[in-house]
Scaffold this active site. Sequence first.
Site, PDB file in Angstrom:
ATOM      1  N   ASP A 432       3.042  -0.814  -1.526  1.00  0.00           N
ATOM      2  CA  ASP A 432       2.776  -1.446  -2.812  1.00  0.00           C
ATOM      3  C   ASP A 432       2.269  -2.859  -2.525  1.00  0.00           C
ATOM      4  O   ASP A 432       2.483  -3.401  -1.436  1.00  0.00           O
ATOM      5  CB  ASP A 432       4.064  -1.492  -3.636  1.00  0.00           C
ATOM      6  CG  ASP A 432       3.877  -2.169  -4.982  1.00  0.00           C
ATOM      7  OD1 ASP A 432       2.864  -1.895  -5.643  1.00  0.00           O
ATOM      8  OD2 ASP A 432       4.733  -2.994  -5.341  1.00  0.00           O
ATOM      9  N   ASP A 635       8.037   1.779  -8.677  1.00  0.00           N
ATOM     10  CA  ASP A 635       7.918   2.433  -7.380  1.00  0.00           C
ATOM     11  C   ASP A 635       9.019   3.465  -7.147  1.00  0.00           C
ATOM     12  O   ASP A 635       8.967   4.216  -6.180  1.00  0.00           O
ATOM     13  CB  ASP A 635       7.982   1.390  -6.250  1.00  0.00           C
ATOM     14  CG  ASP A 635       6.867   0.360  -6.344  1.00  0.00           C
ATOM     15  OD1 ASP A 635       5.740   0.757  -6.670  1.00  0.00           O
ATOM     16  OD2 ASP A 635       7.131  -0.832  -6.108  1.00  0.00           O
TER      17      ASP A 635
END
Length: 743
Positions: A432, A635
């Site tokens: 990420d 996430d």
Amino acid sequence: MPHTPPPIHLAIDGMRCAGCVSSVEKALNGVTGVEAAMVNLADRSAIVRGHANVADLIAAVAAAGYHASEIPDEDAAEQAHAAAETARYRVLLYKSGFALLVALPALAYGFPAMLGGTMPHWTMQWGSPLLAGLTLAVLLFSGSQFYSGAWNALRGGHATMDTLVALGMSAAWGYSTLAAFAPRLFPPGTAEPFWDTIPVVIGLVVLGQALEMRARGRASQAVRRLIGLRPKTARVVCDGQERDVPLAAVRVGDVLRVRPGEKIAVDGVVIEGHSRVDESMLTGEPMPVEKTRGDPVTGGTLNTSGSFVYRAQRVGKDTALAHIIEAVRQAQAAKPPIGRLADRIAGVFVPAVLVIAAISFTVWMVLGPEPRLNHAMVAAVSVLVIACPCALGLATPMAVMMGVGKAAEHNILIRSGEALQRAGQITLVVLDKTGTVTRGKPAVTTVIAVPGGREDELLRFAASLENGSEHPLAHAIVAAALERALTLAPAEDFQAVAGHGVHGHVAGHHVRLGNHRFMAEHGIDCAALHTQAKQLAAQAVTPIFMAVDGRLAGLIGVADPVKPDSAAAIARLHALGIKVVMLTGDNAATAHAVAAQVGIQAVYADVMPHDKDKKIAELAARGEIVGMVGDGINDAPALARADVGFAIGSGTDVAIESADVVLTSGSLLGVPHAIAISRATLRNIRQNLFGAFFYNTLAIPIAAGALFPVTGWLLNPMIAGAAMALSSLTVVGNASRLRWFMP
């Protein structure tokens, strides 16, 4: 289209290994109407899809040897589950403590014999009856789960480590009891009880189970954290009156009000008012988003300033947060179970040992010298005892424990032995951006003053003006001024223009701070710094112009800076032969600019939160072993979907609880370190398993009496027990070498 009923959530009690998962899934899938059943060992639950009856599902699980119950209310069920797990953990500790306490007198009893001496008559007279009772209590109390597990495995047509422990310890107790109370049944010199084997083996194995349960069980906290994000009540506006109602009472079309600092209850659209909403739990991006009439809002996000009214569009299980919760549940349940290698081996090893013991008994009965029955019993019991899976059972967990300890020294928390093993097989790491590669917090990166101006004075005026603002960019400017120890002046007539900038008076000067359009609307020429502004924008830096008394004074660049060790960590991953890609919800220009700074070639940008786990699944479908690194709630499903999820320790609790590995320092260097430690641990595990098998390959034939025709020597079960203990010490010693490993 036919109506598809919602999935049925069941709590499953009694599962302890991959074999249990297989048995429960087989039972559930055999129920009429079941389309798919996914069993999650981490939180001991099952998700069943189809048109099956709940009572039939519970009955099928019971028939397989386990207990099931429906989970109707998520909040209450999660609390009950946490309490049950804590209780199980404590019971295992009590069982282990009792067994190891019994081991003390048992070891003392057998100590003279181990030194080649003889026991006093009173020790034999009083010691054996006492130890027979104590070790039987160990079998029935501390080892009860081995017998129930072995029985369930037998009903399922397979064998596990429970089978080996149950057989070996039963044989040890039976032989010791007969040797103590009926020694004449045995050949001279073979009637020596070995009470110490039973409590030592069971105590250590149960202690390992307790520690593993504590580490593995924490993964189930992810759903509890997600559920906790939802507010308990909502403020409904009806006929001009406001009243608080339970969240479950909100219906589509209801009008709700949200005040500053409150969480948004359900998904909807703003119909009155304006504010900024912190959506980092959803997007992972740090800056609050402006919300005005017509803008959508999401349940669980935080209203940071202002009050607004919105109309509910999605409630209950239809909200974005509910979908994330369900995605985490399903991703965890769908993760391929990483069976314990020792358990898989035991499936072949246990029947082989039983066959060898039976053959040994038969051969001695048919061909052995007199007394044949005694010799046959000694040989069969020796085979079972020497094959007791102490070394085999310790081979993997001892190495895992050492590997986890070594990782902790480097600020890496590995949540399970399975994750430690799987990390060494990773071929691709997905990162990420915000909070993972970057700091996740806006900061001033550049201060440029026009010719003749001073940077410190420019920053002091900007920070003085922004000091009363709640905007993240304002916080970054004020923090930069404080880092330079600049003295701020009071601001007067402060005004903020949404989406443009701010202006006011500082130290008698009119100061204006904002974007290029804001300056152009007020006739301020920014051409002198136009080139620098374009260069900053290309580097993923937000340019903010500043004018004093109607004239351009300078430019401040604010960005989410890259962590200082991100590039080194990515270079290290490449050196390990691992591919690296970036997966972010940010725009493509910013994502590529950040990727270029740290050496990442592959970038997936503009990816919505609910699509992140789909992208992970796509990469896995290409044959990659995927490691996902993230820090936001958005996430969480992707972290659960990946083969190994890495959470940045500075990230949200939900991301941390959804991950297999937590990098407590917040440094990306923890990823290559964890992979290197995993590979070293896997090598150690293979060495241990080879040693355990080499030991069994050599020891079992000797125990069966292979040397008797040549030497006339038949292995004493006491020596068999000592040999088994020595093999365990070898495994422990080899695993201890990991303490000196440096990633």
